[in-house]
Design a protein around this motif. Structure first.
Motif, PDB file in Angstrom:
ATOM      1  N   SER A  60      11.916  21.587   6.066  1.00 29.82           N
ATOM      2  CA  SER A  60      11.061  20.543   5.494  1.00 29.82           C
ATOM      3  C   SER A  60       9.646  21.058   5.281  1.00 29.82           C
ATOM      4  O   SER A  60       9.013  20.764   4.256  1.00 29.82           O
ATOM      5  N   LYS A  61       9.139  21.830   6.217  1.00 32.70           N
ATOM      6  CA  LYS A  61       7.795  22.406   6.061  1.00 32.70           C
ATOM      7  C   LYS A  61       7.753  23.351   4.873  1.00 32.70           C
ATOM      8  O   LYS A  61       6.780  23.366   4.119  1.00 32.70           O
ATOM      9  N   GLU A  62       8.826  24.134   4.712  1.00 31.80           N
ATOM     10  CA  GLU A  62       8.888  25.055   3.574  1.00 31.80           C
ATOM     11  C   GLU A  62       8.906  24.289   2.259  1.00 31.80           C
ATOM     12  O   GLU A  62       8.228  24.677   1.298  1.00 31.80           O
ATOM     13  N   GLN A  63       9.676  23.202   2.190  1.00 30.17           N
ATOM     14  CA  GLN A  63       9.706  22.378   0.980  1.00 30.17           C
ATOM     15  C   GLN A  63       8.324  21.798   0.693  1.00 30.17           C
ATOM     16  O   GLN A  63       7.870  21.777  -0.454  1.00 30.17           O
ATOM     17  N   TYR A  64       7.645  21.343   1.726  1.00 29.26           N
ATOM     18  CA  TYR A  64       6.306  20.776   1.570  1.00 29.26           C
ATOM     19  C   TYR A  64       5.350  21.826   1.005  1.00 29.26           C
ATOM     20  O   TYR A  64       4.576  21.541   0.081  1.00 29.26           O
ATOM     21  N   MET A  65       5.438  23.042   1.535  1.00 27.87           N
ATOM     22  CA  MET A  65       4.542  24.109   1.071  1.00 27.87           C
ATOM     23  C   MET A  65       4.814  24.464  -0.390  1.00 27.87           C
ATOM     24  O   MET A  65       3.899  24.881  -1.100  1.00 27.87           O
ATOM     25  N   ARG A  66       6.058  24.274  -0.853  1.00 27.68           N
ATOM     26  CA  ARG A  66       6.395  24.542  -2.256  1.00 27.68           C
ATOM     27  C   ARG A  66       6.062  23.344  -3.155  1.00 27.68           C
ATOM     28  O   ARG A  66       6.283  23.384  -4.357  1.00 27.68           O
ATOM     29  N   THR A  70       7.521  13.825  -2.080  1.00 29.91           N
ATOM     30  CA  THR A  70       7.120  12.621  -2.787  1.00 29.91           C
ATOM     31  C   THR A  70       6.181  11.822  -1.898  1.00 29.91           C
ATOM     32  O   THR A  70       6.390  11.752  -0.691  1.00 29.91           O
ATOM     33  N   THR A  71       5.166  11.254  -2.497  1.00 27.36           N
ATOM     34  CA  THR A  71       4.267  10.402  -1.722  1.00 27.36           C
ATOM     35  C   THR A  71       4.414   8.962  -2.190  1.00 27.36           C
ATOM     36  O   THR A  71       4.735   8.693  -3.346  1.00 27.36           O
TER      37      THR A  71
END
Length: 89
Positions: A60-66, A70-71
């Motif tokens: 999940s952190k990796e996806q966030y960094m890429r 969605t907000t």
């Protein structure tokens, strides 16, 4: 459930087991049922090991960094956000 209620329930269960302790066929049925209930408690499809949980957090952190996230917009409900993201509710 409070400790007192849990204790009373345990006492009731033990008392009932004592009442049927001499009937082997009934004890067999109770044992079978208890095995079934115990198995249901361990078959939680959402349960995961600590390692599996850590892996999901890492991904999940990796996806966030890429930028793959969605907000929720101001004033938007969770339902509205999910619909906006393509989920059919």
């Amino acid at each position: 459930m409070s400790t007192v209620q849990l204790g009373a329930l345990n006492a009731e269960i033990l008392q009932n087991l004592g009442a049927i302790a001499t009937d082997e066929s009934v004890l067999t049925r109770v044992a079978k049922y208890l095995r079934k209930v115990a198995k249901e408690m361990t078959n939680d499809s959402t349960a995961m090991t600590r390692q599996e949980f850590s892996e999901r957090i890492k991904k999940s952190k990796e996806q966030y960094m890429r930028g793959e996230y969605t907000t929720q917009l101001p004033g938007e409900s969770v339902t509205d956000m999910l619909k906006r993201c393509g989920y059919e509710l």
